[in-house]
Enzyme design. Structure first.
Site, short mmCIF file in Angstrom:
data_model
loop_
_atom_site.label_atom_id
_atom_site.label_comp_id
_atom_site.label_asym_id
_atom_site.label_seq_id
_atom_site.Cartn_x
_atom_site.Cartn_y
_atom_site.Cartn_z
N GLY A 1 0.56 -1.15 -0.02
CA GLY A 1 -0.07 -0.09 -0.01
C GLY A 1 1.02 1.39 -0.13
O GLY A 1 2.03 1.25 0.55
N ARG B 1 0.58 -5.48 -5.82
CA ARG B 1 0.77 -6.55 -5.33
C ARG B 1 1.23 -7.68 -6.15
O ARG B 1 0.89 -7.38 -7.32
CB ARG B 1 -0.72 -7.08 -4.73
CG ARG B 1 -1.58 -5.76 -4.11
CD ARG B 1 -0.82 -5.65 -2.64
NE ARG B 1 -1.76 -4.70 -1.76
CZ ARG B 1 -1.43 -4.39 -0.50
NH1 ARG B 1 -0.50 -4.77 -0.20
NH2 ARG B 1 -2.33 -3.32 0.16
N ASP C 1 5.20 -5.09 5.91
CA ASP C 1 5.51 -6.39 6.37
C ASP C 1 5.70 -7.35 4.94
O ASP C 1 6.81 -7.90 5.04
CB ASP C 1 4.23 -6.94 7.04
CG ASP C 1 4.55 -8.53 7.43
OD1 ASP C 1 4.21 -9.10 7.00
OD2 ASP C 1 5.26 -8.67 8.51
N THR D 1 4.27 2.82 5.60
CA THR D 1 2.92 2.12 5.79
C THR D 1 1.92 3.00 6.81
O THR D 1 2.57 3.62 7.78
CB THR D 1 2.79 0.77 6.23
OG1 THR D 1 1.38 0.54 6.63
CG2 THR D 1 3.71 0.51 7.52
N ASP E 1 -0.34 2.35 8.55
CA ASP E 1 -0.81 1.99 9.53
C ASP E 1 -0.04 1.61 11.12
O ASP E 1 -0.24 1.32 12.24
CB ASP E 1 -0.99 0.35 9.50
CG ASP E 1 -2.55 0.01 8.37
OD1 ASP E 1 -3.09 1.02 8.40
OD2 ASP E 1 -2.45 -1.00 7.83
N ASP F 1 2.61 -0.29 11.78
CA ASP F 1 2.11 -1.44 12.65
C ASP F 1 3.60 -2.30 12.32
O ASP F 1 3.55 -3.49 12.29
CB ASP F 1 0.93 -2.43 11.88
CG ASP F 1 1.20 -2.66 10.41
OD1 ASP F 1 2.15 -1.79 9.90
OD2 ASP F 1 0.43 -3.33 9.79
N ARG G 1 -6.27 -2.80 9.70
CA ARG G 1 -6.86 -4.13 9.83
C ARG G 1 -6.34 -4.85 10.93
O ARG G 1 -7.23 -5.62 11.63
CB ARG G 1 -6.55 -5.08 8.58
CG ARG G 1 -7.21 -4.69 7.20
CD ARG G 1 -6.91 -5.20 5.94
NE ARG G 1 -5.52 -5.15 5.76
CZ ARG G 1 -4.84 -6.12 4.89
NH1 ARG G 1 -5.14 -6.82 4.33
NH2 ARG G 1 -3.31 -5.65 4.84
#
Length: 319
Positions: A11, A72, A103, A125, A127, A129, A171
């Site tokens: 992303g 992707r 990741d 990212t 996120d 994360d 997510r």
């Protein structure tokens, strides 16, 4: 080392262009040739690779998204796909690679490292994360986008005396929801890292209603469930006029904040330094405002953790 490559994968996130710029200019400063790999690992397999110069990354530091584009690529998860990518690296004489992403991107970088091609990961990212770094590129910009949107939602929530459920991205990580919720004074914040107590959400709304509160904001990370479903359940349980706003991909766009531009520039430059030092299979990050690097395998084996003290504070402040 004379030639390196750079790609963005997964992303997109605001600040990726600043990281690309930093990698390219730092490398050229040290007399390296730099090659941009377009469309992530898919572009690597396809040989969509072009040499970059100083002008290639001019006037991009303020732009969101990624000028190298991203995609992707399931094929790259296979040995056959990885070997195709390696053949392209050999064809262009690329000796080291900077991978900007999350990741999944780092898993690809680790595979290449294991097959003899030095890779350095740069965490990009929204996120936030990725373990081993306090912040990832794009998180600060996405957070400010969410805060601005919630501020506007609160205006109409106040005017119409409604309860609003705002669904944000995340997510598997609740950082966006938690930080935005604390910054915007949300009544409840629902994140994947903590069990969702729906009764607590309702109790908070009812307590507010009893003391005369006419509007409320509930923030839901997408990994917890559907914002529309929560909105329906809240309306049924409280009889409050409830609306739902899903911010979606608007969170990924926009001009990066100063924090993201500086972070991306620092991390990109550090990645080039590591390649010049002969290191590989590392991820750069920032901890306590100091640049660090970790073994990518160690990072992939860890689990991102939320700041539980911050989560507790958000509950205490939303009584």
């Amino acid at each position: 080392m004379k030639k390196i490559g750079v790609l963005t994968s997964g992303g997109d996130s605001p600040g990726m262009n600043a990281a690309i710029r930093s990698v390219v200019r730092k490398a050229i400063y040290h007399d390296l040739e730099v090659y941009g790999i377009y469309n992530g690992y898919q572009g690597l397999i396809d040989g969509n690779i072009k040499q970059l110069d100083l002008g290639s990354v001019g006037d991009i530091i303020q732009r969101g998204g990624t000028v190298l584009h991203t995609a992707r690529c399931l094929e790259f998860k296979t040995d056959e796909g990885q070997e195709k990518g390696i053949e392209q690296l050999k064809r262009f004489g690329i000796e080291g690679l900077v991978v900007i992403g999350g990741d999944g991107s780092f898993r690809g970088a680790e595979k290449l490292t294991q097959k003899g091609y030095p890779c350095i990961g740069v965490p990009g990212t929204i996120d936030n994360d990725i373990p081993g770094t306090d912040f990832t590129i794009g998180f600060d910009t996405a957070l400010n986008t969410v805060i601005e949107a919630i501020d506007k939602v609160r205006d109409t929530a106040t005017s119409h005396e409604r309860t609003y459920v705002v669904e944000v991205m995340g997510r598997h990580a609740g950082d966006i929801a938690l930080w935005a919720g604390l910054a915007d004074g949300a009544e409840s914040i629902l994140i994947p890292e903590q069990p969702t107590d729906f009764n607590d959400v309702i109790d908070r709304l009812k307590r507010g209603q009893e003391r005369g509160k006419k509007h409320s904001i509930i923030i839901v990370a997408e990994g917890v469930g559907s914002g529309f479903e929560f909105g329906k359940r809240i309306e049924e349980a409280t009889n409050m006029d409830t609306r739902v706003t899903i911010l979606g991909h608007v969170q990924r766009g926009g001009s990066p904040t100063a924090n993201d531009r500086v972070l991306a520039s620092r991390l990109g430059g550090k990645a080039v330094d590591l390649l010049l030092e002969g290191k590989s299979g590392r991820m750069v990050g920032i901890q306590n405002n100091k640049l660090v690097d970790h073994d990518i395998l160690d990072i992939l084996d860890q689990k991102h953790e939320i700041d539980l003290d911050m989560y507790k504070l958000s509950q205490e402040l939303s009584i």
